[in-house]
Design a protein around this motif. Structure first.
Motif, PDB file in Angstrom:
ATOM      1  N   UNK A   1      10.650  -4.101 -12.979  1.00 48.37           N
ATOM      2  CA  UNK A   1      11.496  -3.274 -13.143  1.00 48.37           C
ATOM      3  C   UNK A   1      10.837  -1.948 -14.440  1.00 48.37           C
ATOM      4  N   UNK A   2       9.621  -2.232 -14.679  1.00 48.14           N
ATOM      5  CA  UNK A   2       9.150  -1.079 -15.755  1.00 48.14           C
ATOM      6  C   UNK A   2       8.616   0.010 -15.355  1.00 48.14           C
ATOM      7  N   UNK A   3       8.640   0.050 -13.886  1.00 48.10           N
ATOM      8  CA  UNK A   3       8.278   1.527 -13.162  1.00 48.10           C
ATOM      9  C   UNK A   3       7.029   1.491 -12.352  1.00 48.10           C
ATOM     10  N   UNK A   4       6.442   0.458 -12.120  1.00 50.88           N
ATOM     11  CA  UNK A   4       4.887   0.372 -11.680  1.00 50.88           C
ATOM     12  C   UNK A   4       5.153   0.811 -10.115  1.00 50.88           C
ATOM     13  N   UNK A   5       5.969   0.268  -9.435  1.00 58.03           N
ATOM     14  CA  UNK A   5       5.761   0.867  -8.000  1.00 58.03           C
ATOM     15  C   UNK A   5       6.277   2.135  -7.749  1.00 58.03           C
TER      16      UNK A   5
ATOM     17  N   UNK B   1      -6.028  10.591   4.386  1.00 53.55           N
ATOM     18  CA  UNK B   1      -6.904  10.347   3.174  1.00 53.55           C
ATOM     19  C   UNK B   1      -6.511   9.617   2.168  1.00 53.55           C
ATOM     20  N   UNK B   2      -5.101   9.213   2.333  1.00 54.18           N
ATOM     21  CA  UNK B   2      -4.559   8.506   1.072  1.00 54.18           C
ATOM     22  C   UNK B   2      -3.761   7.263   1.808  1.00 54.18           C
ATOM     23  N   UNK B   3      -4.098   6.094   1.394  1.00 52.15           N
ATOM     24  CA  UNK B   3      -3.643   4.851   2.120  1.00 52.15           C
ATOM     25  C   UNK B   3      -2.605   4.033   1.155  1.00 52.15           C
ATOM     26  N   UNK B   4      -1.582   3.618   1.611  1.00 48.67           N
ATOM     27  CA  UNK B   4      -0.656   3.079   0.786  1.00 48.67           C
ATOM     28  C   UNK B   4      -0.263   1.677   1.407  1.00 48.67           C
ATOM     29  N   UNK B   5      -0.253   0.661   0.719  1.00 49.43           N
ATOM     30  CA  UNK B   5       0.063  -0.814   1.322  1.00 49.43           C
ATOM     31  C   UNK B   5       1.505  -1.234   0.577  1.00 49.43           C
ATOM     32  N   UNK B   6       2.392  -1.397   1.260  1.00 50.52           N
ATOM     33  CA  UNK B   6       3.659  -1.562   0.662  1.00 50.52           C
ATOM     34  C   UNK B   6       3.969  -3.144   0.206  1.00 50.52           C
TER      35      UNK B   6
ATOM     36  N   UNK C   1      -6.780   4.358  -2.347  1.00 49.38           N
ATOM     37  CA  UNK C   1      -5.911   3.276  -1.749  1.00 49.38           C
ATOM     38  C   UNK C   1      -5.124   2.927  -2.703  1.00 49.38           C
ATOM     39  N   UNK C   2      -3.523   2.855  -2.303  1.00 48.67           N
ATOM     40  CA  UNK C   2      -2.777   1.942  -3.131  1.00 48.67           C
ATOM     41  C   UNK C   2      -2.406   0.666  -2.814  1.00 48.67           C
ATOM     42  N   UNK C   3      -2.281  -0.069  -3.697  1.00 46.76           N
ATOM     43  CA  UNK C   3      -1.866  -1.659  -3.274  1.00 46.76           C
ATOM     44  C   UNK C   3      -0.919  -2.216  -3.977  1.00 46.76           C
ATOM     45  N   UNK C   4       0.434  -2.478  -3.302  1.00 50.49           N
ATOM     46  CA  UNK C   4       1.450  -3.074  -3.976  1.00 50.49           C
ATOM     47  C   UNK C   4       1.705  -4.498  -4.001  1.00 50.49           C
ATOM     48  N   UNK C   5       1.104  -5.329  -4.957  1.00 51.79           N
ATOM     49  CA  UNK C   5       1.212  -6.880  -4.666  1.00 51.79           C
ATOM     50  C   UNK C   5       0.465  -7.288  -3.571  1.00 51.79           C
TER      51      UNK C   5
ATOM     52  N   UNK D   1      -3.886  -0.556  -7.916  1.00 54.15           N
ATOM     53  CA  UNK D   1      -3.301  -1.827  -7.725  1.00 54.15           C
ATOM     54  C   UNK D   1      -2.099  -2.363  -8.534  1.00 54.15           C
ATOM     55  N   UNK D   2      -0.960  -2.435  -8.104  1.00 59.70           N
ATOM     56  CA  UNK D   2       0.055  -3.303  -8.798  1.00 59.70           C
ATOM     57  C   UNK D   2       0.075  -4.770  -8.556  1.00 59.70           C
ATOM     58  N   UNK D   3      -0.024  -5.602  -9.684  1.00 58.45           N
ATOM     59  CA  UNK D   3      -0.067  -7.086  -9.349  1.00 58.45           C
ATOM     60  C   UNK D   3       0.606  -7.739 -10.474  1.00 58.45           C
TER      61      UNK D   3
END
Length: 466
Positions: free
Chosen positions: A284-288, A322-327, A394-398, A428-430
């Motif tokens: 809940x701190x705002x990472x995603x 050009x921008x990849x996002x993994x939910x 590349x954005x990686x969420x968990x 990366x968010x992890x």
């Protein structure tokens, strides 16, 4: 204290499958125990839990044989509604379990189905929202992935069935909340509950477990030592990346408001070509939210966001090429009829698609429907599909939720190889201590919508060890 769960000679094969997922499984869980069910992603752990709670064969059909006993009674022919009076279940995918708009309504729902008095329901809402540290009047759609995981766990615990099964309950949870949950489960077991957990974050769960079972090659092995499973579970050595290049994305005094709260609160950040950033912080701190803004999936409430990748102020087709996002939830990202067509959809070449399938440990699954895969396989499939497009950022969420150590290593190794060979910037968010340092040149700690600390890869271990 007596036997809570007993499976006898259980075998199962999904409709349309050529082989059994499980064969001749015999399992016993007693009241007073906390049991860990381990194994490689895709080996059948979630299938086994679904057999216990009745999802198999009454929702997910197939060829089933054997018997299921709960609390000494044969429930093999009892459907989910009857078994749910005895068994509380926390599933992997939080979004699939949440129905109501408000947290307190969601927790009340299961209790009402068990005909619990309103006064008692209010008491349980108070107790379990405090335990899982969620606001009881919060809107469920505004919760982060980790907060949603807290909610479905609170909703299950509030029903107070004496048998609880949890499938990856630490998914998306920060370390602090993970220990709060595990201590609560340990206390429940000490008071006479039976707890069965599927979890890959063995470094977090190991001190709370009485017994370990492992599924391998369709069989169940008991008396497995946690130390055997935990060997090699350590921070993967840092892989040196190239020095950061030009600024690709820049945010200045970024704000993002939801209701009367600033989720992102006056934040400055830069992403440079070739660098790897890991975002850490409590749920809940705002990472995603920050990552979605940087990917131009969400518009800032205020502040300036600029980028040099396409020079456009809007997110258009060129930007997303050009921008990849993994939910966080791979289910939302997989839509093609086969895994091969999914990975090939935006791949730069057929060779790249096949390389990603192999690199992420998905060989042999090319003709499977992506939604038929295990949750861990789905997650790797979603990463593979995005990586095959060879993105600039590349954005990686968990990305490592649901991954055993072997597949965790494959994922980290492949992502770092893409960073090195293609110069892809990776954010990366992890919450996963096993790999956070290995994915970082720069670590940013977030707190209350701001960046409170930053440092190199060593900061990841320092923060996650707290």
């Amino acid at each position: 204290m007596g036997i809570a769960i007993r499976l006898k000679e259980v075998s199962f094969k999904y409709d349309g499958a050529k082989e059994n997922v499980l064969e001749n499984i015999n399992l016993t869980v007693e009241y007073g125990e906390t049991v860990l069910l381990s194994g490689v992603s895709g080996e059948g752990k979630s299938t086994l839990l679904s057999i216990i709670n009745g999802v198999i064969p009454f929702v997910n059909s197939g060829e089933f044989s054997g018997s299921v006993e709960i609390d000494g009674k044969d429930v093999t022919k009892l459907k989910i509604s009857e078994r749910s009076k005895l068994i509380g279940t926390v599933l992997q995918n939080a979004d699939e379990q949440i129905i109501y708009d408000l947290v307190n309504e969601e927790i009340a729902f299961g209790c009402e189905n068990l005909n619990i008095a309103f006064e008692e329901i209010d008491r349980r809402i108070e107790r379990f929202t405090m335990l899982m540290q969620i606001e009881k009047t919060a809107k469920t759609k505004t919760l982060s992935g980790g907060q949603k995981q807290r909610l479905i766990t609170a909703s299950t615990l509030a029903m107070e069935q004496k048998i609880i099964i949890l499938d990856e309950p630490l998914a998306n949870l920060d370390t602090h909340t993970s220990h709060i949950l595990l201590k609560a489960l340990r206390n429940l077991a000490n008071s006479g509950y039976a707890v069965l957990i599927v979890e890959h974050r063995l470094d977090v769960v190991k001190n709370y477990i009485d017994k370990v079972m492992r599924i391998e090659n369709k069989q169940l092995f008991t008396n497995t030592e946690i130390n055997d499973l935990n060997s090699g579970i350590k921070t993967i050595p840092h892989a040196d990346g190239s020095l950061p290049g030009e600024v690709l994305i820049k945010g200045e005094k970024l704000f993002f408001a939801a209701g009367d709260r600033n989720i992102i609160d006056g934040l400055d950040i830069e992403i440079r070509a070739g660098e790897r950033i890991v975002l850490l912080g409590e749920n809940g701190c705002g990472k995603t939210t920050l990552m979605r803004m940087l990917a131009m999936l969400n518009k800032p409430s205020d502040g300036a966001l600029s980028q040099t990748i396409t020079k456009s102020k809007k997110a258009n087709s060129k930007w997303f090429s050009k921008v990849g996002y993994v939910y966080q939830n791979p289910t939302y990202q997989l839509f093609m009829p086969t895994l091969l067509s999914e990975i090939s959809f935006k791949a730069k070449s057929e060779e790249m698609a096949m390389e990603m399938i192999k690199a992420f440990g998905l060989s042999g699954l090319e003709q499977r429907h992506p939604q038929s895969l295990s949750e861990g396989q789905k997650r790797r499939a979603s990463i593979a599909a995005v990586c095959a497009s060879e993105p600039t950022v590349l954005f990686l969420d968990e990305p490592t939720v649901g991954q055993d150590y072997k597949n965790l290593c494959k994922t980290v190794e492949t992502v770092n190889k893409i960073n090195k060979n293609l110069g892809t910037a990776i954010v990366t968010v992890t919450h996963d201590k096993r790999c956070a340092g290995a994915l970082a040149d720069r670590v940013l700690i977030m707190e209350n919508g701001k960046i409170s600390q930053q440092g190199d890869y060593r900061l990841a271990n320092e923060f996650l060890d707290k």
